[in-house]
Design a protein around this motif. Structure first.
Motif, PDB file in Angstrom:
ATOM      1  N   GLY A  74       4.188  -1.204   2.286  1.00 38.86           N
ATOM      2  CA  GLY A  74       5.576  -0.850   2.527  1.00 38.86           C
ATOM      3  C   GLY A  74       6.309  -1.903   3.337  1.00 38.86           C
ATOM      4  N   GLY A  75       5.850  -3.143   3.236  1.00 38.74           N
ATOM      5  CA  GLY A  75       6.483  -4.232   3.985  1.00 38.74           C
ATOM      6  C   GLY A  75       5.644  -4.720   5.141  1.00 38.74           C
ATOM      7  N   GLU A  76       4.460  -4.093   5.343  1.00 38.83           N
ATOM      8  CA  GLU A  76       3.642  -4.481   6.494  1.00 38.83           C
ATOM      9  C   GLU A  76       3.067  -5.886   6.348  1.00 38.83           C
ATOM     10  OE1 GLU A  76       0.691  -2.619   3.636  1.00 38.83           O
ATOM     11  OE2 GLU A  76       2.790  -2.303   4.250  1.00 38.83           O
ATOM     12  N   ILE A  77       2.785  -6.333   5.117  1.00 38.29           N
ATOM     13  CA  ILE A  77       2.261  -7.689   4.920  1.00 38.29           C
ATOM     14  C   ILE A  77       3.317  -8.713   5.301  1.00 38.29           C
ATOM     15  CG2 ILE A  77       1.397  -9.351   3.241  1.00 38.29           C
ATOM     16  CD1 ILE A  77      -0.624  -7.191   3.792  1.00 38.29           C
ATOM     17  N   GLU A  78       4.534  -8.500   4.830  1.00 37.96           N
ATOM     18  CA  GLU A  78       5.615  -9.428   5.154  1.00 37.96           C
ATOM     19  C   GLU A  78       5.884  -9.443   6.651  1.00 37.96           C
ATOM     20  OE1 GLU A  78       5.722  -8.416   0.962  1.00 37.96           O
ATOM     21  OE2 GLU A  78       5.641  -7.179   2.766  1.00 37.96           O
ATOM     22  N   ALA A  79       5.886  -8.255   7.266  1.00 40.80           N
ATOM     23  CA  ALA A  79       6.125  -8.183   8.713  1.00 40.80           C
ATOM     24  C   ALA A  79       5.017  -8.908   9.471  1.00 40.80           C
ATOM     25  CB  ALA A  79       6.203  -6.719   9.154  1.00 40.80           C
ATOM     26  N   ALA A  80       3.780  -8.757   9.011  1.00 39.15           N
ATOM     27  CA  ALA A  80       2.660  -9.425   9.669  1.00 39.15           C
ATOM     28  C   ALA A  80       2.773 -10.936   9.544  1.00 39.15           C
ATOM     29  CB  ALA A  80       1.341  -8.928   9.064  1.00 39.15           C
TER      30      ALA A  80
END
Length: 575
Positions: A318-324
């Motif tokens: 849900g966007g956690e990869i991009e945020a990381a």
């Protein structure tokens, strides 16, 4: 797996249901239902109690105490077994359909021979219920909707039910000599609302002892499959548990893989491929050399991929990869951040414990403050009155600070009526420290009316928190239909918090809406809606839901110091 109290509560509720199906007197059915709630919510373990001790539980009289005692001594209640023999299992299954009561279920069986959910759906679609008394077009529509909801939930169980099973198994396996690590994984570790099956991981030099122990647990009803590294069992409640034993040096990779989600794992594997690496449950490998370069700890696996460790509750793609990748992962709210509970009940209305008992239990949790919010008069069955509320306020003021310095707030849970109005006039509400307002009826209002209803509640200067905002009951009642963007805007504009109700059959506001509301500038309260002392421990499920919604401590009003909270609760009113 379950607490003895919960097992007995389920049996008493089943007794009540079967009495209702077989035409038992309504008041007796209600007595058993009340006893089931009381036993389930009783703080003390009942397994060692004699009949006299059992009778001290609220709503448990001589007859019910005798039945509980019989079960504790023999493992059965003979009168319950007799009732089970009178009611086909299919009819009992019919009663799990939302909107279908026990009497109508029996009517369907006796007059139409319908004894299954599938049979009922087919009968409705074939028009076989036309003309059957009590089954008009609207009833048929509601039944089809209830069947769809039942199918949607399927064999999944509530988060708390799966958690109790998983933690007991983890504890049992961790005590086995040679077990080095043991933890639950899967959707349970991600704290999803409902769980399909439980994944348990363990490491040990010799897996045989762990496999033997898990098969012999008291709650295991069936061994589905058994091997050297994986055993699958089914508990007596029908929940499948998969135990996998992995090599100690593969622990981190296996935990990451079996926690999931599938979509999150696809993304991490894609990152590995771009770095000429291969990621599996066995480790992170260099494709060219075949060497394993990371596997022991999750942090190591993520770190070698160029990512910080990602909290399990965020692993949904849900966007956690991009945020990381951009160093923008949120610092999530945790249990340790919560300073108090702002929505709880006592036996003044529908709670099961006294004010003193609930306050003492809250103090034991180390809270800095705690709110009592019993129901208001418009929930008529609770028989609240002005004088009772004022008398409770006096009690609250006397107890304030007496339990370890914990400060008490006297509040109420108001009912949001179909027109958006709430209980009590403003001058009476002004005497409360805080007000939660919730929907308890008229759940099927059209979207525009429901939206206006919630917005009007937000605009009420006495309302501080909207309780269980969607009014959903997981597997039993769908969320109300509202324009949530408009509701969130009203909350942000008026300084009204939205609740994340931690009760396991609610988990409301759901995580997807938490995330949207946070973007709209809304603040939240994570509350238990506790009706008994054991319910205070449900906070963990609200925290899990908040984390899934990417919620940070600064947006949670009951993580704030009391001075800041009191300022918020004034909602623009003068001190």
């Amino acid at each position: 797996m379950q607490r003895p109290n919960d097992v007995v509560a389920d049996l008493l509720q089943e007794y009540a249901d079967l009495m209702a199906i077989t035409g038992g007197e309504a008041f007796k059915v209600r007595v058993y239902e009340m006893a089931a709630r009381s036993v389930g919510g009783y703080a003390q373990d009942i397994s060692g109690m004699n009949p006299a001790g059992l009778r001290r539980i609220p709503n448990v009289g001589t007859s019910i105490a005798a039945k509980i005692d019989e079960y504790l001594r023999t493992g059965a209640i003979h009168q319950l077994e007799e009732l089970r023999g009178k009611v086909p299992a299919g009819v009992r299954r019919l009663t799990t359909i939302p909107s279908l009561g026990p009497k109508k279920a029996m009517t369907l069986y006796e007059e139409c021979g319908i004894g299954s959910v599938e049979g009922l759906e087919a009968a409705i679609r074939a028009g076989r219920l036309h003309g059957l008394h009590g089954f008009g077009a609207k009833t048929e529509e509601n039944l089809l909707h209830g069947i769809a909801l039942l199918h949607k939930t399927g064999a999944r169980v509530r988060l708390d039910v799966a958690m109790e099973v998983a933690e007991e198994i983890v504890d049992a396996l961790s005590a086995v000599p040679g077990c080095e690590r043991c933890a639950y994984a899967g959707s349970l570790r991600r704290m999803k609302d409902t769980i399909g099956d439980v994944d348990i991981l363990a490491t040990a030099a010799d897996s045989a002892a762990l496999m033997t122990v898990v098969q012999g647990l008291p709650a295991v009803a069936e061994v589905i499959a058994h091997g050297e590294t994986k055993t699958s069992v089914r508990t007596d409640t029908g929940l499948q548990v998969d135990l996998r034993v992995v090599a100690p040096d593969s622990w981190g990779a296996a935990l990451q893989y079996f926690t999931g989600s599938r979509a999150h794992n696809i993304r991490t594997r894609e990152i590995a491929v771009h770095q000429k690496l291969k990621l599996s449950e066995y480790g992170l490998f260099d494709v060219a050399s075949g060497d394993r370069i990371a596997s022991v700890d999750e942090e190591e696996v993520y770190g070698r991929l160029g990512l910080p460790w990602i909290p399990p509750t965020l692993r949904e793609d849900g966007g956690e990869i991009e945020a990381a990748l951009h160093g923008e992962l949120p610092i999530l709210i945790t249990d340790a951040d919560i300073r108090g509970d702002l929505h709880t009940h006592t036996d003044l209305t529908d709670g099961l414990a006294s004010l003193e008992e609930m306050v003492a239990a809250a103090a034991d949790r180390g809270y800095a403050y705690y709110a009592i919010t019993d129901h208001a008069p418009k929930l008529y069955m609770q028989r609240m009155a002005d004088a009772k509320a004022l008398a409770q306020r006096d009690q609250v003021r006397r107890l304030d600070g007496a339990c370890g310095g914990m400060r008490l707030l006297h509040g109420t849970e108001l009912n949001i009526g179909p027109d958006g109005e709430v209980d009590w006039p403003p001058e009476f509400l002004a005497g409360f420290d805080m007000c939660v307002a919730s929907i308890h009826s008229h759940f099927s209002q059209p979207r525009p009316e429901m939206t206006r209803r919630l917005v009007l509640a937000c605009e009420n200067p006495c309302v501080n928190i909207i309780g269980h905002p969607t009014a959903r009951l997981i597997g039993k009642r769908e969320p109300v239909d509202a324009d949530w963007a408009e509701v969130f805007a009203a909350c942000a504009r008026t300084g009204t918090a939205l609740e994340i109700n931690a009760f396991p059959d609610r988990l409301d506001l759901p995580a997807d809406l938490v995330r949207l509301a946070q973007r709209a500038g809304v603040v939240f309260a994570i509350d238990t809606d506790a009706h008994a002392v054991p319910h205070l421990a449900h906070l963990r499920y609200g925290i899990g839901t908040a984390q899934r919604g990417w919620l940070t401590p600064d947006r949670v009003i009951n993580s704030w110091p009391l001075s800041r909270l009191r300022k918020f609760l004034r909602k623009g009113r003068s001190a």
